[in-house]
Scaffold this active site. Structure first.
Site, PDB file in Angstrom:
ATOM      1  N   GLN A  46       0.811  -1.217   0.000  1.00  0.00           N
ATOM      2  CA  GLN A  46       0.000   0.000   0.000  1.00  0.00           C
ATOM      3  C   GLN A  46       0.844   1.267   0.000  1.00  0.00           C
ATOM      4  OE1 GLN A  46      -2.338  -0.596   3.541  1.00  0.00           O
ATOM      5  NE2 GLN A  46      -3.431  -2.363   2.701  1.00  0.00           N
ATOM      6  N   HIS A  76      -0.871  -0.227   5.788  1.00  0.00           N
ATOM      7  CA  HIS A  76      -1.335   0.749   6.783  1.00  0.00           C
ATOM      8  C   HIS A  76      -0.415   1.963   6.927  1.00  0.00           C
ATOM      9  CE1 HIS A  76      -3.768  -2.674   8.941  1.00  0.00           C
ATOM     10  NE2 HIS A  76      -3.994  -2.606   7.633  1.00  0.00           N
ATOM     11  N   GLU A  91     -14.553   2.944  10.441  1.00  0.00           N
ATOM     12  CA  GLU A  91     -15.097   3.978  11.320  1.00  0.00           C
ATOM     13  C   GLU A  91     -14.985   5.382  10.732  1.00  0.00           C
ATOM     14  OE1 GLU A  91     -13.839   1.861  15.585  1.00  0.00           O
ATOM     15  OE2 GLU A  91     -12.986   3.809  15.009  1.00  0.00           O
ATOM     16  N   TYR A 115      -8.882   6.658  20.108  1.00  0.00           N
ATOM     17  CA  TYR A 115      -9.974   6.054  19.348  1.00  0.00           C
ATOM     18  C   TYR A 115     -10.006   4.530  19.432  1.00  0.00           C
ATOM     19  CZ  TYR A 115     -10.959  10.737  18.179  1.00  0.00           C
ATOM     20  OH  TYR A 115     -11.294  12.075  18.323  1.00  0.00           O
ATOM     21  N   TYR A 147      -9.363 -11.043  10.850  1.00  0.00           N
ATOM     22  CA  TYR A 147      -9.706 -11.773   9.636  1.00  0.00           C
ATOM     23  C   TYR A 147      -9.906 -13.261   9.911  1.00  0.00           C
ATOM     24  CZ  TYR A 147      -8.445  -7.442   7.315  1.00  0.00           C
ATOM     25  OH  TYR A 147      -8.397  -6.128   6.916  1.00  0.00           O
TER      26      TYR A 147
END
Length: 366
Positions: A84, A148, A240, A250, A261
């Site tokens: 990513q 991430h 979220e 959070y 998963y």
């Protein structure tokens, strides 16, 4: 008059193929491709000239002028194009016309692998080259993993800059203020921590941190009142939307509305004293990326609504109301892996279809 202006803009940009329409609660909306042939596009930035820039994750920056002609911009630093990671978000600050400065996020090579970083640069008058390229911020401790990175950028009303950073696959690090993993940070335009940040003066915390407990926030936006919101990926369920507050936690990975998963439970459940609750969550996950809160005149019925792209289910989610509930899914063949969504200066809505390699524009049907 507004539709006349939009028509002129369409002609000047030169739509690259025939316009389509998208069905919505407002009726049919015009859908125009503004640039095609991109390779894994990630983010859009609008320039005062009427042109725009687009990042490609593999490390290229593309400039598209007001005639719809594109060119590659040189001077982009080396990125780690893995998983990513790569060249990710772009921010064109409000003072660009005077400063020529842009900010971009990327996965920077580090001794431990790669980490989310921010660089500033000046875009020359021909939009051909980046000069004065400086890395102004990078997260602590790189990681070999390719997941991430977070990486969204927004400019606050006071000119400071917020940056999202994912947990980089290290879940517990999102609760560790001595590292940047899983946080939203607040920095000045030169990358420095602000004295008013919540952890300034705490020798056990990174001073840039504004909030913690995030998994992988890939969208962020301010509303008209100056309130910051972010959207983040959960695991299996639990994506979220969060109202971002100074110093708030959070919850990731202590609480979550999703599961691992494997199906195993995450943390201690869905709530715990001292940890924030989301404004809204999805289960199953939609894989959200990009966030825009509409504040334009082209679609007055959508004023104040939140728009978020879905990478997994190929639509644009529209959230509305005082608690931001999903009220509509804008979906058509072109909404394939919506990576970014922005409001253009003229009030139209633009989005990136990653799989189409195209930037599309939504405007009223003429």
């Amino acid at each position: 008059m507004l539709r006349m202006i939009l028509t002129i803009v369409f002609v000047s940009l030169g739509a690259v193929s025939q316009a389509q329409t998208l069905s919505s609660s407002l009726g049919d909306i015009r859908l125009d491709p503004m640039v095609t042939g991109l390779k894994t596009p990630w983010a859009i930035g609008f320039l005062p000239s009427g042109g725009f820039i687009v990042t490609e994750r593999r490390g290229r920056l593309v400039y598209v002028n007001s005639a719809g002609e594109k060119q590659f911009v040189s001077g982009v630093p080396k990125v780690v194009d893995r998983g990513q990671g790569g060249l990710l978000d772009v921010l064109v600050p409000r003072d660009f016309a005077q400063s020529s400065e842009i900010l971009m996020t990327f996965s920077k090579p580090q001794s431990g692998g790669a980490g989310t970083a921010v660089f500033s640069a000046r875009l020359d008058e021909n939009a051909a080259t980046l000069t004065d390229v400086r890395v102004i911020f990078e997260m602590t401790e790189g990681s070999e993993g390719g997941t991430h990175f977070g990486s969204r950028l927004v400019e606050a009303p006071d000119g400071t800059v917020f940056v999202t950073i994912g947990d980089r696959g290290d879940r517990d690090a999102a609760q560790d203020t001595s590292r940047h993993n899983g946080s939203i940070v607040r920095i000045s335009r030169n990358g420095k921590a602000l004295e008013s940040n919540p952890f300034t003066g705490n020798e056990n915390a990174e001073p840039e941190i504004w909030s913690i407990g995030h998994r992988n926030p890939q969208g962020m936006a301010f509303d008209a009142a100056g309130q910051l919101f972010a959207v983040e990926h959960g695991a299996k369920g639990g994506d979220e939307v969060n109202r971002i507050r100074k110093g708030a936690n959070y919850g990731w990975p202590v609480i979550s509305y999703g599961s691992h998963y494997s199906g195993a439970k995450i943390g201690e459940g869905t709530a715990k004293t001292g940890l924030e609750q989301p404004e809204y969550f999805w289960d199953p996950s939609i894989a959200p990326s990009g966030m825009m809160i509409y504040q334009g005149d082209v679609f007055p019925e959508w004023e104040g609504d939140m728009f978020i792209g879905s990478l997994k289910f190929d639509y644009i989610s529209r959230l509305s109301g005082p608690t931001f509930k999903e009220v509509e899914q804008l979906k058509t063949r072109e909404t394939k892996r919506v990576r970014d969504i922005r409001q253009a200066p003229d009030g139209s809505i633009w989005f990136i279809s990653e799989d189409f390699g195209t930037v599309f524009r939504l405007s009223p049907a003429l």
